[in-house]
Design a protein around this motif. Sequence first.
Motif, PDB file in Angstrom:
ATOM      1  N   MET A   1       0.844  -1.209   0.000  1.00 15.40           N
ATOM      2  CA  MET A   1       0.000   0.000   0.000  1.00 15.40           C
ATOM      3  C   MET A   1       0.882   1.264   0.000  1.00 15.40           C
ATOM      4  O   MET A   1       1.946   1.285   0.612  1.00 15.40           O
ATOM      5  CB  MET A   1      -0.902   0.009   1.230  1.00 15.40           C
ATOM      6  CG  MET A   1      -2.056   0.977   1.108  1.00 15.40           C
ATOM      7  SD  MET A   1      -3.310   0.635   2.342  1.00 15.40           S
ATOM      8  CE  MET A   1      -4.246  -0.639   1.563  1.00 15.40           C
TER       9      MET A   1
ATOM     10  N   HIS B   1      -4.599   7.479   6.374  1.00 11.94           N
ATOM     11  CA  HIS B   1      -5.367   6.666   7.301  1.00 11.94           C
ATOM     12  C   HIS B   1      -5.014   6.986   8.739  1.00 11.94           C
ATOM     13  O   HIS B   1      -5.886   7.049   9.595  1.00 11.94           O
ATOM     14  CB  HIS B   1      -5.142   5.174   7.016  1.00 11.94           C
ATOM     15  CG  HIS B   1      -6.058   4.659   5.969  1.00 11.94           C
ATOM     16  ND1 HIS B   1      -7.416   4.618   6.139  1.00 11.94           N
ATOM     17  CD2 HIS B   1      -5.819   4.199   4.728  1.00 11.94           C
ATOM     18  CE1 HIS B   1      -7.977   4.148   5.042  1.00 11.94           C
ATOM     19  NE2 HIS B   1      -7.024   3.891   4.160  1.00 11.94           N
TER      20      HIS B   1
ATOM     21  N   ASN C   1     -21.392  -5.617  40.452  1.00  5.92           N
ATOM     22  CA  ASN C   1     -22.072  -6.657  41.225  1.00  5.92           C
ATOM     23  C   ASN C   1     -23.592  -6.620  41.010  1.00  5.92           C
ATOM     24  O   ASN C   1     -24.336  -7.302  41.703  1.00  5.92           O
ATOM     25  CB  ASN C   1     -21.753  -6.455  42.713  1.00  5.92           C
ATOM     26  CG  ASN C   1     -22.069  -7.673  43.531  1.00  5.92           C
ATOM     27  OD1 ASN C   1     -22.207  -8.763  43.000  1.00  5.92           O
ATOM     28  ND2 ASN C   1     -22.212  -7.485  44.833  1.00  5.92           N
ATOM     29  N   GLN C   2     -24.036  -5.787  40.051  1.00  7.56           N
ATOM     30  CA  GLN C   2     -25.465  -5.630  39.716  1.00  7.56           C
ATOM     31  C   GLN C   2     -26.298  -5.048  40.853  1.00  7.56           C
ATOM     32  O   GLN C   2     -27.523  -5.097  40.808  1.00  7.56           O
ATOM     33  CB  GLN C   2     -26.074  -6.972  39.286  1.00  7.56           C
ATOM     34  CG  GLN C   2     -25.643  -7.412  37.891  1.00  7.56           C
ATOM     35  CD  GLN C   2     -26.426  -8.616  37.410  1.00  7.56           C
ATOM     36  OE1 GLN C   2     -26.393  -9.661  38.033  1.00  7.56           O
ATOM     37  NE2 GLN C   2     -27.124  -8.496  36.302  1.00  7.56           N
ATOM     38  N   GLU C   3     -25.633  -4.482  41.878  1.00 12.14           N
ATOM     39  CA  GLU C   3     -26.415  -3.930  42.990  1.00 12.14           C
ATOM     40  C   GLU C   3     -27.179  -2.678  42.554  1.00 12.14           C
ATOM     41  O   GLU C   3     -28.267  -2.392  43.055  1.00 12.14           O
ATOM     42  CB  GLU C   3     -25.493  -3.598  44.172  1.00 12.14           C
ATOM     43  CG  GLU C   3     -24.962  -4.839  44.857  1.00 12.14           C
ATOM     44  CD  GLU C   3     -23.942  -4.524  45.935  1.00 12.14           C
ATOM     45  OE1 GLU C   3     -24.153  -3.570  46.698  1.00 12.14           O
ATOM     46  OE2 GLU C   3     -22.913  -5.228  46.004  1.00 12.14           O
TER      47      GLU C   3
ATOM     48  N   ASP D   1     -28.401  -2.189  39.495  1.00 10.69           N
ATOM     49  CA  ASP D   1     -29.567  -2.718  38.781  1.00 10.69           C
ATOM     50  C   ASP D   1     -30.611  -3.191  39.781  1.00 10.69           C
ATOM     51  O   ASP D   1     -31.810  -2.983  39.580  1.00 10.69           O
ATOM     52  CB  ASP D   1     -29.161  -3.898  37.887  1.00 10.69           C
ATOM     53  CG  ASP D   1     -28.402  -3.438  36.651  1.00 10.69           C
ATOM     54  OD1 ASP D   1     -28.451  -2.230  36.364  1.00 10.69           O
ATOM     55  OD2 ASP D   1     -27.766  -4.278  36.001  1.00 10.69           O
ATOM     56  N   ALA D   2     -30.146  -3.854  40.847  1.00  8.11           N
ATOM     57  CA  ALA D   2     -31.083  -4.366  41.845  1.00  8.11           C
ATOM     58  C   ALA D   2     -31.888  -3.217  42.459  1.00  8.11           C
ATOM     59  O   ALA D   2     -33.102  -3.320  42.625  1.00  8.11           O
ATOM     60  CB  ALA D   2     -30.333  -5.137  42.927  1.00  8.11           C
ATOM     61  N   LEU D   3     -31.217  -2.104  42.771  1.00 14.81           N
ATOM     62  CA  LEU D   3     -31.933  -0.945  43.314  1.00 14.81           C
ATOM     63  C   LEU D   3     -32.963  -0.453  42.310  1.00 14.81           C
ATOM     64  O   LEU D   3     -34.121  -0.189  42.656  1.00 14.81           O
ATOM     65  CB  LEU D   3     -30.948   0.189  43.612  1.00 14.81           C
ATOM     66  CG  LEU D   3     -30.207   0.150  44.929  1.00 14.81           C
ATOM     67  CD1 LEU D   3     -29.227   1.300  44.988  1.00 14.81           C
ATOM     68  CD2 LEU D   3     -31.172   0.242  46.101  1.00 14.81           C
ATOM     69  N   THR D   4     -32.533  -0.330  41.043  1.00 15.91           N
ATOM     70  CA  THR D   4     -33.428   0.200  40.018  1.00 15.91           C
ATOM     71  C   THR D   4     -34.682  -0.662  39.891  1.00 15.91           C
ATOM     72  O   THR D   4     -35.791  -0.135  39.876  1.00 15.91           O
ATOM     73  CB  THR D   4     -32.696   0.258  38.667  1.00 15.91           C
ATOM     74  OG1 THR D   4     -31.457   0.923  38.853  1.00 15.91           O
ATOM     75  CG2 THR D   4     -33.516   0.991  37.631  1.00 15.91           C
ATOM     76  N   VAL D   5     -34.491  -2.000  39.811  1.00 15.81           N
ATOM     77  CA  VAL D   5     -35.671  -2.834  39.596  1.00 15.81           C
ATOM     78  C   VAL D   5     -36.533  -2.955  40.855  1.00 15.81           C
ATOM     79  O   VAL D   5     -37.681  -3.385  40.772  1.00 15.81           O
ATOM     80  CB  VAL D   5     -35.307  -4.250  39.086  1.00 15.81           C
ATOM     81  CG1 VAL D   5     -34.586  -4.169  37.761  1.00 15.81           C
ATOM     82  CG2 VAL D   5     -34.488  -5.008  40.097  1.00 15.81           C
TER      83      VAL D   5
ATOM     84  N   ARG E   1     -31.142   8.810  44.360  1.00 20.03           N
ATOM     85  CA  ARG E   1     -31.707   9.206  45.649  1.00 20.03           C
ATOM     86  C   ARG E   1     -31.066   8.410  46.790  1.00 20.03           C
ATOM     87  O   ARG E   1     -30.755   8.949  47.849  1.00 20.03           O
ATOM     88  CB  ARG E   1     -33.221   8.958  45.607  1.00 20.03           C
ATOM     89  CG  ARG E   1     -34.006   9.578  46.714  1.00 20.03           C
ATOM     90  CD  ARG E   1     -34.296   8.648  47.845  1.00 20.03           C
ATOM     91  NE  ARG E   1     -34.908   7.406  47.432  1.00 20.03           N
ATOM     92  CZ  ARG E   1     -35.240   6.472  48.297  1.00 20.03           C
ATOM     93  NH1 ARG E   1     -35.021   6.630  49.579  1.00 20.03           N
ATOM     94  NH2 ARG E   1     -35.767   5.344  47.864  1.00 20.03           N
TER      95      ARG E   1
ATOM     96  N   ARG F   1     -42.693  -1.399  39.539  1.00 14.53           N
ATOM     97  CA  ARG F   1     -41.554  -2.156  40.048  1.00 14.53           C
ATOM     98  C   ARG F   1     -41.779  -2.681  41.456  1.00 14.53           C
ATOM     99  O   ARG F   1     -41.106  -3.620  41.887  1.00 14.53           O
ATOM    100  CB  ARG F   1     -40.297  -1.285  39.993  1.00 14.53           C
ATOM    101  CG  ARG F   1     -39.725  -1.315  38.601  1.00 14.53           C
ATOM    102  CD  ARG F   1     -38.552  -0.418  38.401  1.00 14.53           C
ATOM    103  NE  ARG F   1     -37.899  -0.747  37.144  1.00 14.53           N
ATOM    104  CZ  ARG F   1     -37.171   0.084  36.438  1.00 14.53           C
ATOM    105  NH1 ARG F   1     -37.004   1.313  36.862  1.00 14.53           N
ATOM    106  NH2 ARG F   1     -36.610  -0.299  35.327  1.00 14.53           N
TER     107      ARG F   1
ATOM    108  N   PHE G   1     -31.200 -11.692  40.958  1.00 13.86           N
ATOM    109  CA  PHE G   1     -30.126 -11.627  39.974  1.00 13.86           C
ATOM    110  C   PHE G   1     -29.228 -12.856  40.066  1.00 13.86           C
ATOM    111  O   PHE G   1     -29.187 -13.550  41.085  1.00 13.86           O
ATOM    112  CB  PHE G   1     -29.290 -10.363  40.173  1.00 13.86           C
ATOM    113  CG  PHE G   1     -29.967  -9.132  39.661  1.00 13.86           C
ATOM    114  CD1 PHE G   1     -29.833  -8.754  38.342  1.00 13.86           C
ATOM    115  CD2 PHE G   1     -30.741  -8.350  40.497  1.00 13.86           C
ATOM    116  CE1 PHE G   1     -30.463  -7.634  37.859  1.00 13.86           C
ATOM    117  CE2 PHE G   1     -31.372  -7.214  40.023  1.00 13.86           C
ATOM    118  CZ  PHE G   1     -31.239  -6.861  38.695  1.00 13.86           C
TER     119      PHE G   1
ATOM    120  N   PHE H   1     -26.829  -6.245  48.741  1.00 17.12           N
ATOM    121  CA  PHE H   1     -26.001  -5.090  49.080  1.00 17.12           C
ATOM    122  C   PHE H   1     -24.979  -5.508  50.118  1.00 17.12           C
ATOM    123  O   PHE H   1     -25.327  -5.864  51.240  1.00 17.12           O
ATOM    124  CB  PHE H   1     -26.864  -3.936  49.574  1.00 17.12           C
ATOM    125  CG  PHE H   1     -27.916  -3.559  48.578  1.00 17.12           C
ATOM    126  CD1 PHE H   1     -27.555  -3.045  47.346  1.00 17.12           C
ATOM    127  CD2 PHE H   1     -29.246  -3.775  48.836  1.00 17.12           C
ATOM    128  CE1 PHE H   1     -28.505  -2.738  46.402  1.00 17.12           C
ATOM    129  CE2 PHE H   1     -30.206  -3.467  47.898  1.00 17.12           C
ATOM    130  CZ  PHE H   1     -29.836  -2.945  46.676  1.00 17.12           C
TER     131      PHE H   1
END
Lengths: 272, 278
Positions: free
Chosen positions: A1, A9, A140-142, A144-148, A155, B86, B93, B99
């Motif tokens: 090339m 490039h 640790n998905q904690e 996500d756990a709070l959200t769901v 908050r 919810r 999970f 927690f």
Amino acid sequence: MADGGTGQHQFFGFLDRLGRRTMGGVAEFGFACALVGESLYWLVMGGKRRQRVRLAPVVAQAMEIGIGALPIVTVLSGTIGIMLAIQGIYSLKLFGAESRVTLGVAMSTVREFAPLITGILVAGRSGSALAARLGTMRINQEIDALTVMGISPVRFLVVPALVAMLVMLPCLTLWADLVGLFAAGLYIAPQLGSSMGAYADEVVNLVKLNDMLHGLAKSGIFAVLITVVGVVNGASVTGGAEGVGRMTTRSVVHAISAIVITDMIFVFMVTR
Amino acid sequence: MAPSPSDDTSIEVIGLNTHYGERQILHDVNLEVRRGEIMVIMGGSGSGKTTLLNHLLGLLSPSSGTVRVLGQDLAALSPMERQQLRTRTGVAFQSGALFSSMTIGDNISLPLREHTDLDETTIGIMTRLKLEVVSLAGFEDLKPAELSGGMIKRAALARAIVMDPDLLFCDEPSAGLDPVVASSIDDLILRLRDAMGMSIVVVTHDLDSTFKIADRICVLDRGKVLALDTVEAIRASSDQRIQNLLNRRTEEAALDPDAYLRRLLGDKANQPNGTIRP
């Protein structure tokens, strides 16, 4: 090339990276602003949404951020007070004005060094802890756990930290003012051949309420910066334990940079 | 009230397409979970089952398509309505997501504390009641780090059902557990459905537990729904991919020598600033 093609490039690759970085930075700044907005929303409207901000976590955070930092803030602000006194007397001696050292030390401690050193210390202690905690909770998905569960993570996790920081950082700064001035006096009074009482009188006469507020206002701004930088970095953790470490480091570097730069801008806007 | 299909339908997914960056993860997924049934979403690694679960939980928003949970369109909900919804769903999970700074008891009572005005005594009783259900009585003062893997999964289930939800999601409830403990979790899920009449969505790749608990199975493969049917029908299916999955056979990829060579060369030959020299 052909070489020209490769160079082209590389150039486009550079532009691409530059663009992505810039977009990333803008997005992060936007996220930070949204975070402050959302925190204020929960603080004011939380009761109406049946998601009150609770006092217990605020107190727990305040203990951790404020009381936990007391020893190190005391040691370092005292050290800086003495250091300023030594340097002040040395430089003022050059034109025989060492008797005016109290003015310089008092002003620079109250207006600059106390808020700055406190901010940097708390960024290193609590900003990083916040980033690491949120980052670990995220991988640790904690979060996500709070959200769901229908519990807003902002908050539940961010607002207590923000409120605690907003209360404790100015308090710590005030304490650093006192310790720094006292320690400076320990050096200045004997050097100038006067007493601690006379030194204290001089300080009280020199330092105006305005100077105190200048320092405390800055520490309030630093509190928001430390919290937001910690949360933004913690919330963007990806890639496991290594990611947590990387974002924790990043949060300390960003928070301290933000503090110093904001300090300069604040002083530029207010003092001239 | 909600529209009529919601009366016996807990979840309705219509034409769900999702992308991760440029890559399409889910292709036109349609799914319906009836009230009181256990629906197992099954598929190998990378089949998109975790992505589908995250859409059902409202953690991701789709590129196109509709997700209705308990009769409500997730995309159309106000934050307040979403919060209400919810409180009627529970999620356990894969890693438990307890927690780590709180005790097991505090973990399980958190939704009660945050969403109800119950007094401390009632909250304590309800928490211990759920701990009894998952056979963890007496462990409420321990931290998650002090529990074994199976206990963490059971504690996570207890937290998921503490609000007595209409709909329960379990992500890989038996993954990483020994067969006996895994089987006890399956029994627990069956008991929850029978005793409380919940609709349960289980995402798993575990065949044994799938056949044990499922009323209906949704087989996902490469982001598409291969089949959505009862256990017997899935077992009897003549589809080669389903049989491969059921019999743990690896899929034979069609061998294309040119493509194979290109992969070995790391595709350098096709890159604009390739550095392969003769």
